[in-house]
Design an enzyme around this catalytic site. Structure first.
Site, PDB file in Angstrom:
ATOM      1  CB  SER A 152     152.541 147.797   7.079  1.00  0.00           C
ATOM      2  OG  SER A 152     152.443 148.148   8.447  1.00  0.00           O
TER       3      SER A 152
ATOM      4  CE1 TYR B  10     151.759 142.441   7.667  1.00  0.00           C
ATOM      5  CE2 TYR B  10     152.482 144.234   9.103  1.00  0.00           C
ATOM      6  CZ  TYR B  10     151.619 143.734   8.142  1.00  0.00           C
ATOM      7  OH  TYR B  10     150.614 144.536   7.652  1.00  0.00           O
TER       8      TYR B  10
HETATM    9  N1  LIG Z   1     144.478 146.463   9.063  1.00  0.00           N
HETATM   10  C1  LIG Z   1     145.513 147.217   9.395  1.00  0.00           C
HETATM   11  O1  LIG Z   1     145.539 147.908  10.429  1.00  0.00           O
HETATM   12  C2  LIG Z   1     146.722 147.260   8.477  1.00  0.00           C
HETATM   13  C3  LIG Z   1     147.770 148.124   8.793  1.00  0.00           C
HETATM   14  C4  LIG Z   1     148.849 148.223   7.919  1.00  0.00           C
HETATM   15  C5  LIG Z   1     148.866 147.475   6.746  1.00  0.00           C
HETATM   16  N2  LIG Z   1     147.837 146.641   6.468  1.00  0.00           N
HETATM   17  C6  LIG Z   1     147.896 145.898   5.206  1.00  0.00           C
HETATM   18  O2  LIG Z   1     146.712 146.161   4.460  1.00  0.00           O
HETATM   19  C7  LIG Z   1     146.392 145.024   3.626  1.00  0.00           C
HETATM   20  C8  LIG Z   1     144.954 144.632   3.852  1.00  0.00           C
HETATM   21  O3  LIG Z   1     144.732 144.443   5.239  1.00  0.00           O
HETATM   22  P1  LIG Z   1     143.328 143.941   5.808  1.00  0.00           P
HETATM   23  O4  LIG Z   1     143.274 144.350   7.236  1.00  0.00           O
HETATM   24  O5  LIG Z   1     142.251 144.327   4.866  1.00  0.00           O
HETATM   25  O6  LIG Z   1     143.577 142.366   5.741  1.00  0.00           O
HETATM   26  P2  LIG Z   1     142.540 141.174   5.798  1.00  0.00           P
HETATM   27  O7  LIG Z   1     143.206 140.069   6.548  1.00  0.00           O
HETATM   28  O8  LIG Z   1     141.202 141.654   6.246  1.00  0.00           O
HETATM   29  O9  LIG Z   1     142.424 140.752   4.252  1.00  0.00           O
HETATM   30  C9  LIG Z   1     143.408 140.074   3.555  1.00  0.00           C
HETATM   31  C10 LIG Z   1     142.698 139.223   2.503  1.00  0.00           C
HETATM   32  O10 LIG Z   1     143.706 138.546   1.736  1.00  0.00           O
HETATM   33  C11 LIG Z   1     143.234 137.226   1.462  1.00  0.00           C
HETATM   34  N3  LIG Z   1     144.366 136.373   1.156  1.00  0.00           N
HETATM   35  C12 LIG Z   1     145.305 135.915   2.036  1.00  0.00           C
HETATM   36  N4  LIG Z   1     146.208 135.146   1.392  1.00  0.00           N
HETATM   37  C13 LIG Z   1     145.831 135.120   0.080  1.00  0.00           C
HETATM   38  C14 LIG Z   1     146.376 134.512  -1.073  1.00  0.00           C
HETATM   39  N5  LIG Z   1     147.481 133.783  -0.999  1.00  0.00           N
HETATM   40  N6  LIG Z   1     145.754 134.701  -2.266  1.00  0.00           N
HETATM   41  C15 LIG Z   1     144.630 135.470  -2.353  1.00  0.00           C
HETATM   42  N7  LIG Z   1     144.067 136.066  -1.260  1.00  0.00           N
HETATM   43  C16 LIG Z   1     144.654 135.905  -0.072  1.00  0.00           C
HETATM   44  C17 LIG Z   1     142.496 136.812   2.726  1.00  0.00           C
HETATM   45  O11 LIG Z   1     141.596 135.742   2.480  1.00  0.00           O
HETATM   46  C18 LIG Z   1     141.811 138.120   3.119  1.00  0.00           C
HETATM   47  O12 LIG Z   1     140.501 138.206   2.585  1.00  0.00           O
HETATM   48  C19 LIG Z   1     147.406 143.942   4.002  1.00  0.00           C
HETATM   49  O13 LIG Z   1     148.455 143.938   3.064  1.00  0.00           O
HETATM   50  C20 LIG Z   1     147.930 144.394   5.368  1.00  0.00           C
HETATM   51  O14 LIG Z   1     149.238 143.933   5.619  1.00  0.00           O
HETATM   52  C21 LIG Z   1     146.784 146.491   7.310  1.00  0.00           C
END
Ligand SMILES: NC(=O)c1ccc[n+]([C@@H]2O[C@H](COP(=O)([O-])OP(=O)(O)OC[C@H]3O[C@@H](n4cnc5c(N)ncnc54)[C@H](O)[C@@H]3O)[C@@H](O)[C@H]2O)c1
Length: 252
Positions: free
Chosen positions: A144, A157
Site C-alpha cells: 500500500s 497496517y
Molecule cells: N482498496 C484500497 O483502496 C487499497 C489501497 C491500498 C492497498 N490495498 C491492498 O490491496 C489488497 C486488496 O484489497 P481489497 O480492497 O481488494 O481487499 P478486500 O478486503 O476486498 O479483499 C481481501 C480478501 O482477502 C480475504 N482474506 C482475508 N484474510 C484471509 C486469509 N487469512 N486467508 C485467505 N483470504 C483472506 C478476504 O476474505 C477478502 O476476500 C490488500 O492487500 C489491501 O491492503 C487496498
C-alpha cells in the site's frame, strides 16, 4: 499473444475487490488460475460465474486461511497435484483495523500484523519450493502507498505493509539465483468499478484531494500492474516497489 498464456498463477484474497478483478483479468490474459480466499465462494456471484465459464482446467477455487501454515502447505500440494507447477502468485490478503495507537489493543495489532505481513511470509514459504521446482517464477505482493506515506490511524497496517515491502525485496535478493522475481505493488485508494458509484461525496472529495489524477483508482488498474509483473514482459524487474496510486505519493 496472451501475456499470461498457460501460466499457472495463484491469487490469494480472490473474493475481494482486487482479487476478483485480477482473477477475471488473468483468465482473459490466458492464465490458469488458482483462486484462494478464506471466504465462501457461494457468496460471490462473480466467482461462481467465472468457475462455470472457464471450467476446472482453467480455474479452481480453494477455500483456506493463508495465515495458517498447514493450510497454506495444503494449498501448495493441491496446486501441484492438479496442475503440476506454479509460475507465480499475487498475494492480496490483508487485515486492517484503523485506530490511534492509544486505542489499539495488542490483540488487534497482532491480528493486523498476522493478516497483512505474516500471511505474506507463510504464502511465500509454502509456494517457493513449488515455484523453484517449476523453474522459477514471479511473486507479486500487494502492499500500500501507506507503507511509505503516513495516514491517520494506520500504525499497525502501515507498519505491516512496510514490512511487506522489505520482505519482498529480501526474497528478491535471496532467491534471484533460483530465477524468482519478487515485486510489490503500492496502490493508492481504489475500488471495484461497481462500488465507485456508491461512494459518498465526502469520500470522493477526499480521494480527489489525494490524487494527482483527481480520481479514484479501479481494481482493474491495480490488477493490470500485477498481470504485467507476472508476465515474461517484466523479466528484468525484481525487488521493485511500484506505486499505482494516481500520484498519491506526489501529493502527500
Ligand atoms: N482498496 C484500497 O483502496 C487499497 C489501497 C491500498 C492497498 N490495498 C491492498 O490491496 C489488497 C486488496 O484489497 P481489497 O480492497 O481488494 O481487499 P478486500 O478486503 O476486498 O479483499 C481481501 C480478501 O482477502 C480475504 N482474506 C482475508 N484474510 C484471509 C486469509 N487469512 N486467508 C485467505 N483470504 C483472506 C478476504 O476474505 C477478502 O476476500 C490488500 O492487500 C489491501 O491492503 C487496498
Amino acid at each position: 499473444m496472451d501475456p499470461l498464456l498457460r501460466k499457472v498463477l495463484l491469487i490469494t484474497g480472490a473474493l475481494g475487490q482486487l482479487g476478483q478483478a485480477a482473477t477475471k483479468m488473468f483468465l482473459e490474459k490466458g492464465a490458469v488460475v488458482v483462486a484462494n480466499d478464506i471466504g465462501d465462494v457461494d457468496q460471490s456471484r462473480e466467482m461462481k460465474l467465472l468457475l462455470q465459464e472457464y471450467g476446472e482446467n482453467r480455474l479452481i477455487f480453494v477455500r483456506s486461511d493463508v495465515t495458517r501454515e498447514a493450510d497454506s502447505a495444503l494449498l501448495a500440494k493441491e496446486i501441484e497435484s492438479k496442475f503440476g507447477r506454479l509460475d507465480g502468485y499475487f498475494h492480496n490478503v490483508c487485515t486492517a483495523i484503523h485506530k490511534p495507537v492509544l486505542e489499539q489493543t495488542l490483540a488487534e495489532w497482532e491480528l493486523v500484523i498476522t493478516g497483512t505481513l505474516t500471511s505474506a511470509f507463510i504464502v511465500c514459504k509454502s509456494m517457493l519450493p513449488l515455484l523453484i521446482r517449476s523453474g522459477g517464477g514471479s511473486i507479486v505482493n500487494t502492499s500500500s502507498i501507506i507503507s511509505q506515506i503516513p495516514a491517520a490511524y494506520n500504525a499497525a497496517y502501515g507498519a505491516a505493509k512496510a514490512g511487506v515491502n522489505q520482505f519482498t525485496k529480501i526474497v528478491a535478493h535471496d532467491y534471484a539465483t533460483s530465477k524468482i522475481r519478487a515485486n510489490a505493488i503500492l496502490p493508492g485508494i481504489f475500488f471495484a468499478q461497481n462500488k465507485i458509484s456508491e461512494l459518498s461525496n465526502d469520500t470522493l472529495q477526499l480521494i480527489h484531494d489525494n490524487s494527482l489524477l483527481e480520481r479514484c483508482g479501479t481494481a482493474e488498474e491495480i490488477a493490470e500492474m500485477a498481470a504485467f509483473l507476472l508476465s515474461d514482459a517484466a523479466s528484468y524487474i525484481t525487488g521493485a516497489l511500484i506505486p499505482v496510486d494516481g500520484g498519491y505519493h506526489m501529493k502527500n
